[in-house]
Every structure is written in C-alpha cells, then in structure tokens.
Write a protein that holds these residues in place. Structure first.
Motif: not given
Length: 530
Positions: A212-218
C-alpha cells in the motif's frame, strides 16, 4: 510446554527499492548494504534489494550479498514481466535477475486494463501472455516467484473480470504469492477489505500479500484491513519512505500487527530494536527522523501537560497505549510552560537531583520555568539549560568561569565568499582574567573558538567538545529588527550530546548565552564523572 499459537505474518521490506524512490533520498551501495544487514538483524524475512539491470548499484548489491550472504533474510530482486511480443527466455533483464543468484524473485505485472492499452500499448491478451511466459520461465530456472499485481485495486474497480484473469494467470504459471498493490494510494480501508475477500473466494489456495501507498494517508490502515481480510504478507518500508507520499510504514505496522492484533512478525527481542532501526535508517539516508512518529519517534511517549505527567507516573496506562520498551523507545517527561510540579520532580530525578515536592525551591523552579518560557525560552528542546537553571535555584550550579565581555568584528566577503569574523573575549577563571581572540566562518563560530581558547588550559577536556548544531528562530517577527531571537546550540563530546538555549533581542547575545551554557554543561558532565 507452551505452544505459540500466534498466526505468522511475513514482512517484506522494500526500503532499498521503493523507499529509495522518495524525492530527496539518495543512497550509496555501502548505504544499501548497511541497511540490508540491519534489516536482517531485525528479523525481516524478505528484503527487496532493487532492480538488477536497471542500474549498476543494484547489480553490485546482489553480487556483494552473494559473496557475504545475510544471516536469515531472503534478498529479493525486483523486475517487470517481459516486454510485449518478446520471449522471456531472450529478455536480457530477466537474465540479469537470474544472475543475481537469489532463490526468490519478485515480478510485477499490469492488473489495470488502462495501463495495458495506454501504458504498454498492447492487447489485453498479450499482457496475460507476458505474465504467464515470464513466471513460467523463472520457475523453470528454479526460482520461486512473488507476483506483485501492480495497480490491483484500481484495476479491479474498473474491470474486475480482467483483473482477476491477470492474477489467475500468475497462479497457474507458478507464482507462490500474489501481492495486491494499491500503487496509486487512493483506495480506502473498507474497499481493501471487500476486494481482498473477493480475491480469496476466486483464488482460495494462494498466499496473498498487500502493498500500500500513502497518498490518501491510509497506507497503514489499508495494510491492516488487508491482513484482517486474510493476507499473510505485508510489504512496506522503514519510516514509510517511498514514491510521492510514501509507503506503508513498517515501524507502525509491525507493532500494530504484533502487539495489538496478536500476529507473529519478528521475535520480541528484535521488536525491541525497532526504534533504533528507524533512527539508524534515517541517519544512513541522511533524512531528519520524524520525532513525532508513532511507536518509534522521540516524542511518541513524551508527556508534557502536568496532569498527564502526574497520572502517567502513577500508572503509565493512563496515557500510553503500549510499554515504550517493547519497541525500544523510552518514556520522556517534557519541561515547558504547561508543566506542573510532577514534571519538575520527574526531570530532577532524571538529572540525578534529589528534590522534594514540598521544598520551596521546587515551586521556585516551576515559577522561573514558566516566566522564562513566556519570554521565549523553550526548555523542552534544551534540557541542559533547564538542568543548569535547576541547579542555580538549588545553589548547586558550579562556577567554572565567568564571561566579562566580548566583541565581534566581521569582514564582509564579496559575492558568495564566506564572511570572516573575529571574536575577542574577556573571561575570569579561578580569579584570573584571560583575554583571547579567534577567527571563525561566522560570529558564533568565532565566539565559540575564542572561548575555547581562553578556557582550554584550565579545562583541557574542552578539546573533546564539538559544536554540532546551531539554530536561530525569530520569535516575534512583527517587531522587525528588534524582534526577540531564540538561539539553540548542540554540543557533543563523542559520547553524549546536549542542547542549550539563549534568548535576547540581540542575536549575538542570544547565541552567546547558548554557547556559554553549552560549554558550562559539558564541564559539569565531566566533573560529575570525575
């Protein structure tokens, strides 16, 4: 005999590949080797080393680790599926992957039809053939394959039938792990839960992972949602480094998974090295550590408010969600204008100073603390100055020297040339007045050098002191050039580091205060050891 029934999760670290794609982060071959060995010691089972063939550094990394293998971790190369209309057996990039000599290989392929037609400019059928041919070829060469389904969640949301065909093709070709990737970082936890559940129904006998990547801070929430829906491999990076907004942060994921959800990730004694590993990696990549990072940050278990401090000293559970020692961190009591008697007593104890809460000096220390903080001091970042203040009130502050005056003269350079400064100081040491002068690349450096020159014959240990950091902040900028300035200096002696502070509407006066207290505190430490 106790049987450990905790379910096993496999941690896959991609700091050395995905993490290094962070803007502003650059590492050498030696840096990558140091990080790999530190992750190996932490007990990480899979470490993605990079893409051999994409750059010489990654090829050298795998060559070095063939010569001197890691103790327990599997080092894994990363590569894409073969190109359209080629044969895997003739792809030079796959030959480089094979030459790295690893047992495991991670291959990524396209899950989203948009990327197939727009990015690869090929047909959906050819993309499936690229996945099949690449994995079958690598398995035929004796490699075990982890398949990263790139843009999986976006692909599934846009065309679920085709996305499922891509991973079924990977499984049929011999992939042992399917890693579902939220490459754009736009998926939310409830979507992850539902989609992972759907994948398990369609591919019931395959091991699933999540990236997972953190572009939505999730990113962390998404990884946790994936695990709770059934994935058993979690990919991420130390400190959350990575492309754009970063990857899932293993420094938060591992303790959440292990301490909160009961999964087995690494051994407890390895988990207690997590904070040190976080700091080590940030030091190697030359990025300032996030002091407010959960679990591993310096402030993660720092208590500032007086009510908080009083409660946590009675029972840490009142304001701490875990024991800080479990992740290698420490509880800290912070001193500030919000402090109460409990903060003062806790800091005194930390300094080795006996102080009773009913002693009049305790109240005086607290009052002076609040008064000075209202003037611009900030003792939570300059604990050495607070200890000196405390000793002054208690009349136990040694008098090593007294600065009677100083002057600074600056010669202006031309263009970008360095401005040279000359400082002269008058210092009283043991009833003797000493005049000294020294040059520096700026007024603070010159003042520091002149003071050392005056004091060193009386206190030779000053030769071991090094000014390691100097910061200036304007507190009330609307006052123009008469604004109050706060100066902080950090000094070390090769064993310890300490920070002191000065405040004045004269930047040189504020700097002088901080430098003098820094030298004084170093002498105090030396005297306490003696």
């Amino acid at each position: 005999m106790t049987v450990n029934s905790s379910p096993q999760l496999w941690i896959y670290d991609t700091t050395l590949r995905d993490g290094t794609q962070r803007e502003g982060l650059s590492v050498s071959l030696e840096d990558k080797l140091r990080i790999a060995r530190r992750l190996d010691e932490l007990g990480i089972p899979f470490i993605e080393g990079g893409w051999p063939g994409a750059n010489p550094k990654d090829e050298q990394l795998f060559w070095q680790l063939k010569q001197q293998p890691l103790k327990q971790a599997q080092i894994v190369p990363f590569c894409s599926t073969r190109r359209p209309l080629q044969k895997a057996s003739s792809e030079s990039m796959l030959q480089t992957i094979l030459a790295s000599g690893t047992l495991w290989v991670t291959i990524f392929g396209k899950s989203w039809d948009l990327h197939v037609t727009e990015g690869l400019k090929t047909s959906l059928a050819e993309n499936l053939e690229m996945i099949r041919d690449t994995i079958e070829y690598l398995c035929g060469q004796g490699r075990r394959v982890i398949y990263d389904a790139e843009h999986w969640f976006d692909g599934y949301k846009h065309n679920p039938d085709y996305a499922l065909k891509t991973i079924k093709t990977a499984v049929a070709a011999g992939a042992e792990w399917l890693v579902l990737c939220d490459t754009n970082g736009g998926t939310l936890p409830h979507e992850v839960s539902q989609i992972v559940t759907d994948v398990k129904k369609n591919c019931p006998d395959i091991q699933l992972g999540i990236h997972t990547h953190n572009d939505s801070d999730t990113a962390i929430a998404n990884a946790l949602a994936g695990v709770m829906a059934g994935v058993t491999m979690v990919q991420g990076t130390i400190n959350g480094y990575g492309e754009r907004c970063g990857n899932a942060n293993l420094c938060s994921l591992i303790p959440n998974l292990q301490l909160k959800l009961g999964y087995k990730c690494i051994a407890p004694n390895q988990l207690s090295n997590l904070a040190q590993t976080s700091s080590f990696v940030s030091e190697v990549v030359n990025l300032a550590p996030d002091e407010h990072a959960p679990f591993v940050g310096r402030s993660a278990f720092a208590h500032k408010g007086g009510i908080h401090v009083s409660a946590v000293q009675k029972n840490p559970l009142t304001y701490e969600h875990i024991e800080p020692e479990k992740v290698g961190n420490l509880r800290r009591i912070v001193i500030s204008e919000q402090a109460g008697i409990s903060n003062v007593l806790a800091k005194a104890n930390g300094f080795g100073i006996e102080l009773d809460k009913n002693h009049p000096a305790t109240r005086e220390i607290l009052q002076r603390l609040k008064q000075l903080e209202s003037q611009g001091y900030q003792f939570e970042a300059a604990e050495a100055s607070f200890e000196l203040l405390m000793r002054e009130v208690l009349q136990t502050r040694p008098s090593f020297f007294q600065v009677k005056g100083f002057q600074i003269h600056c010669d202006l350079g031309k263009g970008l040339e360095t401005t040279k400064a000359l400082a002269t100081v008058k210092v009283a040491v043991k009833d003797e007045d000493i005049w000294e002068a020294a040059e520096g690349n700026g007024p603070v450096a010159a003042l520091d050098a002149a003071l050392r020159k005056a004091l060193v014959k009386f206190y030779p240990q000053i030769n071991t002191f090094e000014l390691t950091d100097y910061k200036v902040r304007i507190i009330n900028g609307n006052s123009g050039t008469s604004a109050t300035t706060r100066a902080m200096v950090e000094i070390g002696n090769g064993i310890q580091r300490w920070t002191t502070i000065g405040v004045s509407n004269n930047i040189l006066e504020a700097s002088y205060q901080a430098v003098v207290e820094g030298l004084e505190y170093g002498l105090l430490l030396h005297s306490l050891v003696d």
